[in-house]
Design an enzyme around this catalytic site. Sequence first.
Site, PDB file in Angstrom:
ATOM      1  N   LYS A 263       0.853  -1.192   0.000  1.00  0.00           N
ATOM      2  CA  LYS A 263       0.000   0.000   0.000  1.00  0.00           C
ATOM      3  C   LYS A 263       0.885   1.236   0.000  1.00  0.00           C
ATOM      4  O   LYS A 263       1.701   1.424   0.905  1.00  0.00           O
ATOM      5  CB  LYS A 263      -0.907   0.007   1.243  1.00  0.00           C
ATOM      6  CG  LYS A 263      -1.654   1.340   1.467  1.00  0.00           C
ATOM      7  CD  LYS A 263      -2.525   1.329   2.731  1.00  0.00           C
ATOM      8  CE  LYS A 263      -3.134   2.711   2.996  1.00  0.00           C
ATOM      9  NZ  LYS A 263      -3.952   2.756   4.222  1.00  0.00           N
ATOM     10  N   ASP A 268      -2.610  10.390   3.346  1.00  0.00           N
ATOM     11  CA  ASP A 268      -3.997   9.979   3.563  1.00  0.00           C
ATOM     12  C   ASP A 268      -4.716  11.006   4.427  1.00  0.00           C
ATOM     13  O   ASP A 268      -4.611  10.995   5.654  1.00  0.00           O
ATOM     14  CB  ASP A 268      -4.033   8.595   4.236  1.00  0.00           C
ATOM     15  CG  ASP A 268      -5.458   8.109   4.470  1.00  0.00           C
ATOM     16  OD1 ASP A 268      -6.398   8.701   3.895  1.00  0.00           O
ATOM     17  OD2 ASP A 268      -5.629   7.125   5.223  1.00  0.00           O
ATOM     18  N   LYS A 275     -10.144  13.052   7.878  1.00  0.00           N
ATOM     19  CA  LYS A 275      -9.634  12.712   9.212  1.00  0.00           C
ATOM     20  C   LYS A 275      -9.613  13.964  10.092  1.00  0.00           C
ATOM     21  O   LYS A 275      -9.503  15.072   9.582  1.00  0.00           O
ATOM     22  CB  LYS A 275      -8.192  12.193   9.090  1.00  0.00           C
ATOM     23  CG  LYS A 275      -8.063  10.797   8.542  1.00  0.00           C
ATOM     24  CD  LYS A 275      -6.595  10.367   8.525  1.00  0.00           C
ATOM     25  CE  LYS A 275      -6.444   8.972   7.932  1.00  0.00           C
ATOM     26  NZ  LYS A 275      -7.086   7.916   8.746  1.00  0.00           N
ATOM     27  N   ASP A 286       1.717   6.628   5.304  1.00  0.00           N
ATOM     28  CA  ASP A 286       0.723   5.643   4.874  1.00  0.00           C
ATOM     29  C   ASP A 286       1.177   4.882   3.620  1.00  0.00           C
ATOM     30  O   ASP A 286       0.398   4.151   3.015  1.00  0.00           O
ATOM     31  CB  ASP A 286      -0.621   6.347   4.639  1.00  0.00           C
ATOM     32  CG  ASP A 286      -1.818   5.451   4.862  1.00  0.00           C
ATOM     33  OD1 ASP A 286      -1.653   4.404   5.533  1.00  0.00           O
ATOM     34  OD2 ASP A 286      -2.912   5.775   4.372  1.00  0.00           O
ATOM     35  N   ASP A 345     -12.135   7.108   3.795  1.00  0.00           N
ATOM     36  CA  ASP A 345     -10.901   6.918   4.572  1.00  0.00           C
ATOM     37  C   ASP A 345     -10.502   5.442   4.633  1.00  0.00           C
ATOM     38  O   ASP A 345      -9.405   5.107   5.086  1.00  0.00           O
ATOM     39  CB  ASP A 345     -11.097   7.483   5.989  1.00  0.00           C
ATOM     40  CG  ASP A 345      -9.784   7.716   6.713  1.00  0.00           C
ATOM     41  OD1 ASP A 345      -8.721   7.640   6.056  1.00  0.00           O
ATOM     42  OD2 ASP A 345      -9.817   7.974   7.926  1.00  0.00           O
ATOM     43  N   GLU A 347      -9.384   3.607   2.346  1.00  0.00           N
ATOM     44  CA  GLU A 347      -8.901   3.652   0.959  1.00  0.00           C
ATOM     45  C   GLU A 347      -7.826   2.615   0.657  1.00  0.00           C
ATOM     46  O   GLU A 347      -7.665   2.193  -0.484  1.00  0.00           O
ATOM     47  CB  GLU A 347      -8.368   5.057   0.644  1.00  0.00           C
ATOM     48  CG  GLU A 347      -6.912   5.350   1.044  1.00  0.00           C
ATOM     49  CD  GLU A 347      -6.645   5.265   2.546  1.00  0.00           C
ATOM     50  OE1 GLU A 347      -7.604   5.366   3.334  1.00  0.00           O
ATOM     51  OE2 GLU A 347      -5.476   5.079   2.931  1.00  0.00           O
ATOM     52  N   ARG A 349      -7.573  -0.535   1.305  1.00  0.00           N
ATOM     53  CA  ARG A 349      -8.088  -1.818   0.799  1.00  0.00           C
ATOM     54  C   ARG A 349      -8.498  -1.692  -0.659  1.00  0.00           C
ATOM     55  O   ARG A 349      -8.470  -2.670  -1.403  1.00  0.00           O
ATOM     56  CB  ARG A 349      -9.226  -2.299   1.709  1.00  0.00           C
ATOM     57  CG  ARG A 349     -10.433  -1.447   1.708  1.00  0.00           C
ATOM     58  CD  ARG A 349     -11.315  -1.681   2.934  1.00  0.00           C
ATOM     59  NE  ARG A 349     -10.742  -1.124   4.166  1.00  0.00           N
ATOM     60  CZ  ARG A 349     -11.290  -1.248   5.376  1.00  0.00           C
ATOM     61  NH1 ARG A 349     -12.429  -1.911   5.524  1.00  0.00           N
ATOM     62  NH2 ARG A 349     -10.702  -0.728   6.433  1.00  0.00           N
TER      63      ARG A 349
HETATM   64  N1  BES Z   1      -4.093   4.803   6.907  1.00  0.00           N
HETATM   65  C1  BES Z   1      -5.204   4.550   7.749  1.00  0.00           C
HETATM   66  C2  BES Z   1      -4.874   3.596   8.915  1.00  0.00           C
HETATM   67  C3  BES Z   1      -3.840   4.059   9.902  1.00  0.00           C
HETATM   68  C4  BES Z   1      -4.223   4.576  11.128  1.00  0.00           C
HETATM   69  C5  BES Z   1      -2.488   3.885   9.655  1.00  0.00           C
HETATM   70  C6  BES Z   1      -3.269   4.956  12.051  1.00  0.00           C
HETATM   71  C7  BES Z   1      -1.553   4.271  10.583  1.00  0.00           C
HETATM   72  C8  BES Z   1      -1.925   4.801  11.783  1.00  0.00           C
HETATM   73  C9  BES Z   1      -6.342   3.928   6.943  1.00  0.00           C
HETATM   74  O1  BES Z   1      -6.420   4.342   5.633  1.00  0.00           O
HETATM   75  C10 BES Z   1      -7.607   4.316   7.611  1.00  0.00           C
HETATM   76  O2  BES Z   1      -7.909   5.472   7.612  1.00  0.00           O
HETATM   77  N2  BES Z   1      -8.336   3.339   8.137  1.00  0.00           N
HETATM   78  C11 BES Z   1      -9.561   3.578   8.792  1.00  0.00           C
HETATM   79  C12 BES Z   1     -10.550   2.553   8.328  1.00  0.00           C
HETATM   80  C13 BES Z   1     -11.965   2.847   8.718  1.00  0.00           C
HETATM   81  C14 BES Z   1     -12.461   4.106   8.045  1.00  0.00           C
HETATM   82  C15 BES Z   1     -12.845   1.669   8.334  1.00  0.00           C
HETATM   83  C16 BES Z   1      -9.309   3.470  10.294  1.00  0.00           C
HETATM   84  O3  BES Z   1      -8.480   2.671  10.708  1.00  0.00           O
HETATM   85  O4  BES Z   1      -9.938   4.220  11.033  1.00  0.00           O
HETATM   86 ZN    ZN Z   2      -4.701   4.948   4.741  1.00  0.00          ZN
HETATM   87 MN    MN Z   3      -7.527   6.106   5.403  1.00  0.00          MN
END
Ligand code: BES
Ligand code: ZN
Ligand code: MN
Length: 497
Positions: A263, A268, A275, A286, A345, A347, A349
């Site tokens: 990834k 992000d 966010k 990210d 967010d 994204e 996946r």
């Molecule tokens: N890049 C983030 C996950 C992340 C969080 C990486 C903290 C490193 C540190 C990912 O894209 C994300 O935003 N995931 C969301 C998913 C949710 C919206 C289903 C999350 O983890 O909140």
């Molecule tokens: Zn992300």
């Molecule tokens: Mn995200």
Amino acid sequence: MSQRLKLEVKALNAVEGQDLVILVSDKLTLAAAAESLAGESAQALLTRAAAAERFKGKAYAGLTLPSPQGAPYERLIVVGIGADADRADLDFVKLGGAVAGRLGAGRSAEVLLALPKGEIAPAQAADLALGLKLRAYVFDRYKTKSKEKDEAEPLAVTLKAADPSALKKALKAADAVAAGVVLARNLVNEPPNVLYPEEFADRAAKLKKLDVEIEILDEADLKKIGMRALLGVGQGSRRESRVVVMRWNGGKAGEQPVAFVGKGVTFDTGGISLKPGAGMEDMKGDMAGAACVTGLMHALAARKAKVNAVGVIGLVENMPDGNAQRPGDIVTSLSGQTIEIINTDAEGRLVLADALWYTQERFKPRFMINLATLTGAILVALGQENAGLFSNNDELAERLGAAGRATGETVWRMPLGKAYDKMIDSKFADMKNSAGRHAGSITAAQFLQRHVNDTPWAHLDIAGTGMAASNSEINRSWGPGWGVRLLDRLVAEHYEG
Ligand code: BES
Ligand code: ZN
Ligand code: MN
């Protein structure tokens, strides 16, 4: 710029550096070789200082002494390696880190590999050298004021061995791996205005120098191929998306490759599902999955690993914009399956769905391992101590577990299953990209699993381990370059030759 170590190997003779580093077990006995180099009174000095400082030769602990009277160096540095009986558990990479930490930048030192009984084996000395290099890494590319630092001499270490030629060979592989980790760290540490998808692709293209074949797919290519899930994530960004395919052909011609998928969200913001502001700067990391894949390809090529390996990285920037993807949108992924966007967010996946499907279909790999800073939920579950491991293949999962224990880049297996899979069914499309907070890391993994077909596959969720690292003996930088050593080890143990 970020490599702060000069390393040489020489035979045991005179001390030429400022510091002499000696390894001692819990017996605190100097090796014969050490006694001849350290000066006659070194053992007495050590015994006295050790008693005063309560130094017991514990592994990774150290003691810094002024050199004995008349000795041709400034400091005698003693580092513990613990009891002889525990030697098999000693982590020589960590030991190298401890040695470099005790020496500090800008010093020159000789490290004696001699032990009271024999000498450190070449493979272990190579690990020690790797630890020295990793600890000496600093990312100060954007510091203009720390002039002294920039102009300081790097730490210069000479390893002193009875047979330097055997050691030099072992050091080559360690050098390759160190360079791979350093590359991954640099990529993770770079700011997102510098490292956007095209720039990342250009940096990956530099692996051509090591005879890695590089293909860069631009947006027109991706559209033609049908990677609409990946393109949807990038469509709100002023920066174009890219997919890079890296191929190292060190194995037999025609042999199925092993494949690594990363990834690479260079920043992000969350997109329209924006966010919160606090800590958002961390989302420059990210792309740690893609950085690891790139660093790994570097390591494999640089040490001429006898394996065919493919690295595929999906590079996008996730931004809010008039043209950005919306919650409610439905996209068709390369697999032909439709995805309802619930949360922009979620994204990572979407990027991986297309990269994974593409990789299995085009390369028919022996296995496919993806790395992604995928979910905050994996940090809640495992902290920064373990990456989350999800796999459809027990053998692959066990091999990853073992490689993790051997390198210290540990993984913890998490469950997959039908009941979790059902949670991502959508009212309007084949699946949805977010199922809410419950089992957040698992439902993300289920989403990926819908895009791997029946290829043996493992997903490493490195949101906890891949960025914002806390200090360790072998890393002082924000980006740890996590996973390069783990996967290099996996390949070396099981898939070469
Ligand atoms: N890049 C983030 C996950 C992340 C969080 C990486 C903290 C490193 C540190 C990912 O894209 C994300 O935003 N995931 C969301 C998913 C949710 C919206 C289903 C999350 O983890 O909140
Ligand atoms: Zn992300
Ligand atoms: Mn995200």
